[in-house]
Design a protein around this motif. Structure first.
Motif, PDB file in Angstrom:
ATOM      1  N   LEU A 183      -8.436  10.356  -0.731  1.00 12.74           N
ATOM      2  CA  LEU A 183      -9.271   9.322  -1.360  1.00 12.74           C
ATOM      3  C   LEU A 183     -10.753   9.669  -1.214  1.00 12.74           C
ATOM      4  O   LEU A 183     -11.534   9.515  -2.166  1.00 12.74           O
ATOM      5  N   TYR A 205     -12.474   1.600   2.148  1.00 14.33           N
ATOM      6  CA  TYR A 205     -12.880   1.963   0.779  1.00 14.33           C
ATOM      7  C   TYR A 205     -14.366   1.652   0.571  1.00 14.33           C
ATOM      8  O   TYR A 205     -15.146   2.478   0.088  1.00 14.33           O
ATOM      9  N   LEU A 225      -5.814   1.219   0.790  1.00 14.40           N
ATOM     10  CA  LEU A 225      -6.120  -0.214   0.813  1.00 14.40           C
ATOM     11  C   LEU A 225      -5.098  -0.984   1.656  1.00 14.40           C
ATOM     12  O   LEU A 225      -5.429  -1.998   2.258  1.00 14.40           O
ATOM     13  N   MET A 236     -13.480  10.168  -4.196  1.00  9.83           N
ATOM     14  CA  MET A 236     -14.684   9.339  -4.251  1.00  9.83           C
ATOM     15  C   MET A 236     -15.978  10.148  -4.197  1.00  9.83           C
ATOM     16  O   MET A 236     -17.059   9.581  -4.301  1.00  9.83           O
ATOM     17  N   THR A 294     -17.833   4.097  -0.277  1.00  9.10           N
ATOM     18  CA  THR A 294     -18.762   4.017  -1.412  1.00  9.10           C
ATOM     19  C   THR A 294     -20.208   4.167  -0.923  1.00  9.10           C
ATOM     20  O   THR A 294     -21.049   4.726  -1.618  1.00  9.10           O
ATOM     21  N   LEU A 354      -5.118   5.518  -3.617  1.00 10.52           N
ATOM     22  CA  LEU A 354      -6.010   4.376  -3.396  1.00 10.52           C
ATOM     23  C   LEU A 354      -5.268   3.220  -2.726  1.00 10.52           C
ATOM     24  O   LEU A 354      -5.717   2.674  -1.710  1.00 10.52           O
TER      25      LEU A 354
END
Ligand code: SF4
Length: 435
Positions: free
Chosen positions: A309, A365, A356, A313, A369, A352
């Motif tokens: 992930l 997550y 989560l 990202m 970012t 993803l």
């Protein structure tokens, strides 16, 4: 509400949950990661610092290899930060538990069963009963596909001593692939799911509308899906199906052939000739974000889901709103042009959602970012730069712009014509353990 329910301070002194949303807290987090990476692999840390300074992009393969090496370190660091090492290890074990089925498919179904052209002394039913007898020696297996895979791999590990087992199991595989009745018995088995040829003239199966004098055609009524709220996205694949897609991928980044990411060239090595156009007139651009798809697949193959992930990202921090919810340009440009492409959106969605579903998965997550040391640029949110921005329209373009401006240090407010429902207070004020 408990002030630090994740207990960050116990693992990284001086850092608390609000600190994960502030430039200073993210700077300290970054320093702690660099310090740990330096202890674990000084070369990776040195290269990370160089990548942050270099203006020109590094050679693609070198960057891919660095990502594949560095991402598991980031995964372990984040797991330690949130205290979820046990849950992450359990997720990895669940992913890798499908490996025997993948190896069985490759070594037995594809290499032996599909290529078998010898005689058949027994029917499929007889061979299948023989297989059941052998499998039930240790009690009836709850997962027959996995039990067959383990049995077959056990035989392959002793080719001389179990030559007879290998021979009749090869015939069983060959019949399972060829006989319609036998194929029905394998329904749902990933090991017997083979790619189908792609016919651009018939991408969607259709049939004549019964009794229609105008000769109209329609899709299979059993597959109709009615517009009903937000339930129109594709059904999700099960974990084993996803791993089947991951193992179907041939990880083309290592020869600069990951066209799913970079676009399918008219002629490899000659960019001036532009991109290939498929028989339907689609330009095979690949992922518009040039997401590191092949690298994601490699990490997921090895059970590093959180690392996978983080790699996605690097180029696509807004991943929850992409995938099969928006486009499939990556699939269209996959190296497999004459048979089913790798179902990349299903893999991405699974990567993803598995993260989560971890404790604090939403916070992990969200953190990635704002801070992702695998990125060369915008690897952490900058301090406030004095600029205030109002974004009108909170669709994909609006919230993506909000993300990038926030990373650059702007104070951003978004508005939208549609009513934005407030989140429950508990989700706003404290970390979310289970979303
Ligand atoms: S998804 Fe297709 S093009 Fe992309 S790396 Fe895998 S096999 Fe290659």
């Amino acid at each position: 509400m408990e002030e630090d329910p994740i207990r960050l301070a116990g693992r990284l002194p001086g850092l608390d949950f609000p600190g994960l949303f502030e430039a200073d807290g993210l700077r300290r987090l970054d320093e702690a990661f660099l310090e740990r990476l330096g202890r674990e692999d000084a070369d990776l840390r040195r290269r990370l610092l160089e990548l942050r300074e270099e203006r020109n992009p590094p050679p693609a393969l070198e960057y891919s290899e660095w990502l594949l090496a560095a991402a598991p370190h980031l995964e372990a660091f984040v797991a330690g930060l949130f205290g979820i090492e046990g849950e992450l290890a359990a997720l990895r074990a669940r992913v890798l538990a499908h490996d025997p089925v993948m190896a069985f498919k490759k070594e037995f179904v594809l290499k032996r069963g599909r290529r078998y052209h010898g005689p058949f002394a027994e029917s499929f039913g007889e061979l299948d009963r023989r297989l059941d007898e052998r499998l039930s020696e240790g009690g009836a297996p709850p997962d027959r596909e996995s039990a067959v895979a383990r049995f077959a791999l056990g035989a392959l590990a002793d080719p001389r001593g179990r030559a007879e087992d290998i021979a009749w199991l090869t015939r069983w595989c060959a019949l399972a692939l060829r006989e319609p009745g036998a194929r029905a018995r394998m329904a749902g088995w990933v090991s017997f799911r083979l790619p189908r040829p792609v016919d651009h003239g018939h991408l969607v199966a259709r049939r004549a509308v019964e009794g229609d004098t105008a000769g109209r055609v329609q899709g299979d009524p059993a597959a109709f899906r009615h517009r009903d709220g937000f339930r129109l996205t594709d059904p999700r694949m099960a974990g084993r199906e996803v791993q089947g897609e991951v193992h179907y991928c041939i990880y083309c980044h290592d020869h600069d052939g990951d066209f799913c990411s970079k676009g399918f060239p008219g002629k490899k090595g000659e960019p001036d000739l532009g991109l290939k156009v498929d028989p339907l007139g689609n330009i095979l651009t690949g992922c518009p974000l040039e997401e590191k798809i092949s690298e994601m697949h490699r990490l997921q193959r090895d059970g590093h889901t959180l690392a996978a992930l983080a790699v996605v990202m690097v180029d696509n921090p807004m991943v929850p709103v992409t995938g099969h919810r928006i486009c499939n340009d990556c699939m269209k440009a996959c190296i497999y042009q004459k048979q089913d492409p790798v179902d990349i959106p299903q893999i991405e969605t699974r990567v993803l959602t598995d993260v989560l579903d971890l404790p604090w998965g939403v916070e992990i997550y969200g953190l990635l970012t704002r801070w992702n040391p695998l990125r060369r640029h915008q690897y952490r949110m900058k301090p406030y730069n004095g600029r205030k921005v109002l974004i009108a329209g909170m669709g994909p373009a609006g919230f993506t712009m909000a993300h990038h401006l926030t990373m650059e240090g702007c104070a951003v407010v978004g508005i939208d014509g549609l009513k934005i429902e407030p989140l429950p207070e508990a989700l706003l004020r404290g970390p979310v353990r289970r979303y």
